[in-house]
Design an enzyme around this catalytic site. Sequence first.
Site, PDB file in Angstrom:
ATOM      1  N   ARG A  73      27.699  45.008  67.122  1.00  0.00           N
ATOM      2  CA  ARG A  73      26.598  45.236  66.174  1.00  0.00           C
ATOM      3  C   ARG A  73      25.334  44.509  66.627  1.00  0.00           C
ATOM      4  NH1 ARG A  73      27.703  43.876  59.983  1.00  0.00           N
ATOM      5  NH2 ARG A  73      27.376  41.747  60.733  1.00  0.00           N
ATOM      6  N   LYS A 173      20.399  44.196  61.793  1.00  0.00           N
ATOM      7  CA  LYS A 173      20.481  42.869  61.154  1.00  0.00           C
ATOM      8  C   LYS A 173      19.310  42.053  61.699  1.00  0.00           C
ATOM      9  CE  LYS A 173      24.113  39.723  59.665  1.00  0.00           C
ATOM     10  NZ  LYS A 173      23.727  39.691  58.271  1.00  0.00           N
TER      11      LYS A 173
HETATM   12  N1  PMP Z   1      24.764  43.487  53.818  1.00  0.00           N
HETATM   13  C1  PMP Z   1      23.860  42.586  54.219  1.00  0.00           C
HETATM   14  C2  PMP Z   1      22.430  42.798  53.871  1.00  0.00           C
HETATM   15  C3  PMP Z   1      24.266  41.462  54.954  1.00  0.00           C
HETATM   16  O1  PMP Z   1      23.373  40.570  55.369  1.00  0.00           O
HETATM   17  C4  PMP Z   1      25.642  41.285  55.229  1.00  0.00           C
HETATM   18  C5  PMP Z   1      26.106  40.094  56.018  1.00  0.00           C
HETATM   19  N2  PMP Z   1      26.004  38.900  55.290  1.00  0.00           N
HETATM   20  C6  PMP Z   1      26.545  42.248  54.772  1.00  0.00           C
HETATM   21  C7  PMP Z   1      26.063  43.348  54.080  1.00  0.00           C
HETATM   22  C8  PMP Z   1      28.016  42.126  55.044  1.00  0.00           C
HETATM   23  O2  PMP Z   1      28.277  42.347  56.404  1.00  0.00           O
HETATM   24  P1  PMP Z   1      29.465  41.605  57.146  1.00  0.00           P
HETATM   25  O3  PMP Z   1      30.707  41.961  56.411  1.00  0.00           O
HETATM   26  O4  PMP Z   1      29.431  42.160  58.530  1.00  0.00           O
HETATM   27  O5  PMP Z   1      29.163  40.174  57.090  1.00  0.00           O
END
Ligand code: PMP
Length: 308
Positions: A73, A173
């Site tokens: 990612r 991200k």
């Molecule tokens: N949505 C947002 C906006 C995030 O920043 C995150 C990570 N904290 C997630 C969803 C969850 O993603 P992950 O399970 O990969 O941490």
Amino acid sequence: MTTVATESTVRTTPMNPFAPRADLKVWMGTEVVPVSEARVGVFDHGLLYGDGIFEGIRIYNGRIFKEAEHIRRFFESAKAIRLELPMTGEEISAAMYETMRANGITGDGYIRLVCTRGVGLLGISISHTACPMLIVIADKIALYPPEVYERGLRCIVSSVVRNNANSTSPRVKSLNYLNNVMAKLEAKDAGADEAVMINDEGHVSECTGDNIFLVRYGELLTPSPAEGILEGVTRSVVMELARRRHIPVSEKVLIRHDLYIADECFATGTAAEIVPITEINKRMIGDGKPGPITRMLMQDFVAYRNEE
Ligand code: PMP
């Protein structure tokens, strides 16, 4: 030479109760350095324009959880914003483990991986930047206290509209989390723990730092990536765990009303793991307690992460 604290130095360097541990070591570019030397330049476009990307990653039992998925990612985010990462995936992995070792992390922990566009001229053009800066922070994290997992989160639906998926996509991200920061602030101002964000079509997207799931008639429902969400690593694990339990899972367009009438609701994320949501805009979700499917998935998740 002794440094005398004058009135002006005292005023400009207040004690920060949230300052990192003084003995923390951070990967900066090419090596691990003491946190006091871990500095990003004021001309770094990550600071000036939020031009950069990050990942939040868990360490369980001394191993990086879902490392390949996070690195993938990270590279996808970089590709989307045309950021050339200065290291390969293998080198990033080695840097993460080296940073863990430098901080004596052998059990559980958290990694923040960041790459900024680097120092450049003023002006937003990426052609005036040269050296992206890769940073690895390895530390501890505790997002919510244990009682929150028992009582569940109280949420509002935020008035801050989720970034359009065709703008800078929330699938990147990026270091631009201001939209999410504002929604979280609104939740806190309202006396709630978290905010659910709606996109500009009026569809549910996700929470400020977590994906969202609903349970209705025994089925697990979650918004699709087209709704302006981050494709969470935890989200994928939860979907897999549900399928193993033969719980039907689908990505569906959801609106505010679906939140209110859900039997169960929970959020997922690397830091939060699986956290029940028991109230949204003062509507009790289900019977106001974490639901049975939520609890089962929480248990399955703990077993899964310990096995991985
Ligand atoms: N949505 C947002 C906006 C995030 O920043 C995150 C990570 N904290 C997630 C969803 C969850 O993603 P992950 O399970 O990969 O941490």
